[in-house]
Design a protein around this motif. Structure first.
Motif, PDB file in Angstrom:
ATOM      1  N   ALA A 121       0.833  -1.204   0.000  1.00  0.00           N
ATOM      2  CA  ALA A 121       0.000   0.000   0.000  1.00  0.00           C
ATOM      3  C   ALA A 121       0.869   1.256   0.000  1.00  0.00           C
ATOM      4  N   LEU A 122       1.922   1.255   0.808  1.00  0.00           N
ATOM      5  CA  LEU A 122       2.826   2.409   0.863  1.00  0.00           C
ATOM      6  C   LEU A 122       3.510   2.615  -0.485  1.00  0.00           C
ATOM      7  N   GLN A 123       3.971   1.533  -1.079  1.00  0.00           N
ATOM      8  CA  GLN A 123       4.644   1.653  -2.367  1.00  0.00           C
ATOM      9  C   GLN A 123       3.695   2.175  -3.437  1.00  0.00           C
ATOM     10  N   HIS A 124       2.433   1.847  -3.312  1.00  0.00           N
ATOM     11  CA  HIS A 124       1.437   2.241  -4.311  1.00  0.00           C
ATOM     12  C   HIS A 124       1.282   3.755  -4.420  1.00  0.00           C
ATOM     13  N   ILE A 125       1.493   4.465  -3.311  1.00  0.00           N
ATOM     14  CA  ILE A 125       1.305   5.922  -3.339  1.00  0.00           C
ATOM     15  C   ILE A 125       2.634   6.668  -3.225  1.00  0.00           C
ATOM     16  N   THR A 126       3.736   5.961  -3.372  1.00  0.00           N
ATOM     17  CA  THR A 126       5.055   6.581  -3.272  1.00  0.00           C
ATOM     18  C   THR A 126       5.763   6.488  -4.612  1.00  0.00           C
ATOM     19  N   ALA A 127       6.255   7.625  -5.098  1.00  0.00           N
ATOM     20  CA  ALA A 127       6.928   7.638  -6.396  1.00  0.00           C
ATOM     21  C   ALA A 127       8.249   6.893  -6.353  1.00  0.00           C
ATOM     22  N   GLN A 128       8.977   7.020  -5.249  1.00  0.00           N
ATOM     23  CA  GLN A 128      10.294   6.390  -5.146  1.00  0.00           C
ATOM     24  C   GLN A 128      10.176   4.949  -4.673  1.00  0.00           C
ATOM     25  N   GLU A 129      11.213   4.179  -4.952  1.00  0.00           N
ATOM     26  CA  GLU A 129      11.264   2.811  -4.465  1.00  0.00           C
ATOM     27  C   GLU A 129      11.527   2.843  -2.962  1.00  0.00           C
ATOM     28  N   ILE A 130      10.703   2.175  -2.183  1.00  0.00           N
ATOM     29  CA  ILE A 130      10.858   2.227  -0.731  1.00  0.00           C
ATOM     30  C   ILE A 130      11.765   1.102  -0.237  1.00  0.00           C
ATOM     31  N   THR A 131      12.552   1.414   0.762  1.00  0.00           N
ATOM     32  CA  THR A 131      13.444   0.437   1.368  1.00  0.00           C
ATOM     33  C   THR A 131      13.344   0.544   2.886  1.00  0.00           C
ATOM     34  N   PRO A 132      13.406  -0.577   3.587  1.00  0.00           N
ATOM     35  CA  PRO A 132      13.268  -0.540   5.047  1.00  0.00           C
ATOM     36  C   PRO A 132      14.530  -0.051   5.732  1.00  0.00           C
ATOM     37  N   LYS A 133      14.347   0.563   6.878  1.00  0.00           N
ATOM     38  CA  LYS A 133      15.475   0.909   7.738  1.00  0.00           C
ATOM     39  C   LYS A 133      15.934  -0.350   8.474  1.00  0.00           C
ATOM     40  N   GLU A 134      17.129  -0.262   9.027  1.00  0.00           N
ATOM     41  CA  GLU A 134      17.636  -1.370   9.821  1.00  0.00           C
ATOM     42  C   GLU A 134      16.795  -1.512  11.084  1.00  0.00           C
ATOM     43  N   LYS A 135      16.525  -2.737  11.473  1.00  0.00           N
ATOM     44  CA  LYS A 135      15.735  -2.984  12.681  1.00  0.00           C
ATOM     45  C   LYS A 135      16.485  -2.495  13.913  1.00  0.00           C
ATOM     46  N   PRO A 136      15.777  -1.961  14.878  1.00  0.00           N
ATOM     47  CA  PRO A 136      16.437  -1.513  16.116  1.00  0.00           C
ATOM     48  C   PRO A 136      16.839  -2.713  16.959  1.00  0.00           C
ATOM     49  N   PRO A 137      17.825  -2.549  17.837  1.00  0.00           N
ATOM     50  CA  PRO A 137      18.156  -3.632  18.767  1.00  0.00           C
ATOM     51  C   PRO A 137      16.989  -3.904  19.703  1.00  0.00           C
ATOM     52  N   LEU A 138      16.928  -5.114  20.216  1.00  0.00           N
ATOM     53  CA  LEU A 138      15.819  -5.516  21.072  1.00  0.00           C
ATOM     54  C   LEU A 138      15.673  -4.599  22.278  1.00  0.00           C
ATOM     55  N   SER A 139      16.782  -4.146  22.826  1.00  0.00           N
ATOM     56  CA  SER A 139      16.729  -3.293  24.019  1.00  0.00           C
ATOM     57  C   SER A 139      15.944  -2.009  23.789  1.00  0.00           C
ATOM     58  N   GLN A 140      15.917  -1.518  22.550  1.00  0.00           N
ATOM     59  CA  GLN A 140      15.192  -0.279  22.249  1.00  0.00           C
ATOM     60  C   GLN A 140      13.686  -0.492  22.156  1.00  0.00           C
ATOM     61  N   LEU A 141      13.261  -1.722  21.978  1.00  0.00           N
ATOM     62  CA  LEU A 141      11.835  -2.003  21.843  1.00  0.00           C
ATOM     63  C   LEU A 141      11.149  -2.168  23.183  1.00  0.00           C
ATOM     64  N   ILE A 142      11.922  -2.430  24.213  1.00  0.00           N
ATOM     65  CA  ILE A 142      11.335  -2.692  25.528  1.00  0.00           C
ATOM     66  C   ILE A 142      11.270  -1.397  26.317  1.00  0.00           C
ATOM     67  N   LYS A 143      10.067  -0.944  26.559  1.00  0.00           N
ATOM     68  CA  LYS A 143       9.855   0.331  27.248  1.00  0.00           C
ATOM     69  C   LYS A 143       9.617   0.103  28.737  1.00  0.00           C
ATOM     70  N   ASP A 144      10.015   1.056  29.530  1.00  0.00           N
ATOM     71  CA  ASP A 144       9.804   0.966  30.978  1.00  0.00           C
ATOM     72  C   ASP A 144       8.328   0.751  31.290  1.00  0.00           C
ATOM     73  N   GLY A 145       8.052  -0.226  32.134  1.00  0.00           N
ATOM     74  CA  GLY A 145       6.683  -0.462  32.575  1.00  0.00           C
ATOM     75  C   GLY A 145       5.812  -1.201  31.588  1.00  0.00           C
ATOM     76  N   HIS A 146       6.394  -1.685  30.498  1.00  0.00           N
ATOM     77  CA  HIS A 146       5.612  -2.390  29.480  1.00  0.00           C
ATOM     78  C   HIS A 146       6.155  -3.795  29.252  1.00  0.00           C
ATOM     79  N   LYS A 147       5.303  -4.654  28.788  1.00  0.00           N
ATOM     80  CA  LYS A 147       5.689  -6.013  28.407  1.00  0.00           C
ATOM     81  C   LYS A 147       5.878  -6.069  26.894  1.00  0.00           C
ATOM     82  N   LEU A 148       6.867  -6.838  26.451  1.00  0.00           N
ATOM     83  CA  LEU A 148       7.052  -7.089  25.024  1.00  0.00           C
ATOM     84  C   LEU A 148       6.856  -8.580  24.824  1.00  0.00           C
ATOM     85  N   PHE A 149       5.862  -8.933  24.023  1.00  0.00           N
ATOM     86  CA  PHE A 149       5.453 -10.327  23.897  1.00  0.00           C
ATOM     87  C   PHE A 149       6.207 -11.057  22.791  1.00  0.00           C
TER      88      PHE A 149
END
Length: 305
Positions: free
Chosen positions: A234-262
């Motif tokens: 869907a994103l590519q459909h409305i974007t003129a340029q070829e889209i490419t993903p960013k590098e995934k963040p390290p796991l430590s950045q996904l875990i927020k204080d007071g939250h569970k990561l499943f």
């Protein structure tokens, strides 16, 4: 040496003879995100909770192409006259079985027994709290929404109750009582009504719905919880340029204080099989800072302290 040929280098702080061409053609298009992603949702939408792993990965990898605007949709005004025939829901107790099925299918834990013991009467109170935080403390709105969802789906708390909402907001470092009181005012309902009107203009008929709109006001709507590939397409459909993903963040950045990561969120983000998640966590995180536990037969990781 001509003064007109002098410049100061912003990186080195040294001024001297200009080393660049007299005239350069530059492209400023990347300096402004020209696509808006409208995420139309509701705090008690079980399919929205099920979408979290995919949506989080999509935003992490492709969020440099768009700005996210979260819109409240108003799933449950009240039980008076409410009916969801498609899911067999006519009364609060009917929701419990539906939630259980969604949780089992998505592997995003859902208890749901509160629908028998202490049913939510309306999703408007937690939605209005979201709008007040979005309006007054915009950096906290998404964190609040995640906290509210963990509270209702995992901890089986009635997020329609003031005391529960106050506790959730307090844990964000905000004044829970003040914000919940403000959410009861007409001004908060006006903010919520504005979201309902926007959702109607976007043609939303159910949740979750993601609508991506480019600078020419042309968009693509994706209704329901879909695989990652659907949102990328869907994103590519409305974007003129070829889209490419960013590098995934390290796991430590996904875990927020007071939250569970499943487990399901980790599996989706890093393309892991379920049985590989525990070893991945052990390899990525220091054991003294994080703990791994299980709830409703699903693994989760959270920060210690």
């Amino acid at each position: 040496m001509s003064d007109s040929n002098m410049m100061c280098d912003l990186e080195t702080g040294i001024c001297g003879v200009a080393g660049e061409d007299t005239m350069q053609v530059i492209d400023l298009n990347d300096m402004k995100k020209k696509i808006t992603l409208y995420y139309v949702t509701d705090p008690i939408c079980s399919h929205c909770w099920a979408l979290e792993p995919v949506l989080n990965r999509f935003i992490q990898e492709y969020g440099h192409y768009f700005e996210v605007t979260t819109v409240m949709g108003g799933l449950l005004p009240s039980w008076k006259g409410f009916s969801d025939g498609g899911n067999g829901i006519q009364k609060p107790a009917d929701v419990a079985g539906h939630w259980r099925e969604v949780g089992e299918h998505s592997r995003m834990p859902i208890d749901g027994s509160l629908w028998h013991s202490n049913p939510i009467l309306s999703s408007f109170p937690p939605s209005r709290v979201f709008k007040v935080i979005q309006d007054k403390h915009p950096g906290k709105a998404e964190e609040y929404l995640r906290s509210a969802r963990e509270a209702v789906f995992v901890s089986n708390l009635n997020i329609g109750e003031e005391k529960v909402l106050i506790s959730i907001v307090d844990r964000l470092g905000l004044d829970g009582r003040h914000i919940v009181e403000e959410a009861a005012l007409d001004s908060a309902q006006e903010l919520l009504d504005a979201d309902f009107q926007l959702a109607a203009r976007l043609g939303v008929r159910g949740f979750p719905s993601l609508i991506m709109v480019n600078e020419e006001n042309k968009g693509v709507k994706v209704a329901g919880a879909r695989p990652l590939a659907t949102y990328i397409e869907a994103l590519q459909h409305i974007t003129a340029q070829e889209i490419t993903p960013k590098e995934k963040p390290p796991l430590s950045q996904l875990i927020k204080d007071g939250h569970k990561l499943f487990s399901k969120e980790i599996e989706e983000m890093y393309g892991l099989a379920e049985e590989k998640v525990k070893a991945f966590i052990d390899s990525e995180l220091p054991a003294d800072a994080y703990r791994v536990q299980h709830i409703m037969n699903e693994l989760y990781v959270e920060k210690i302290g």
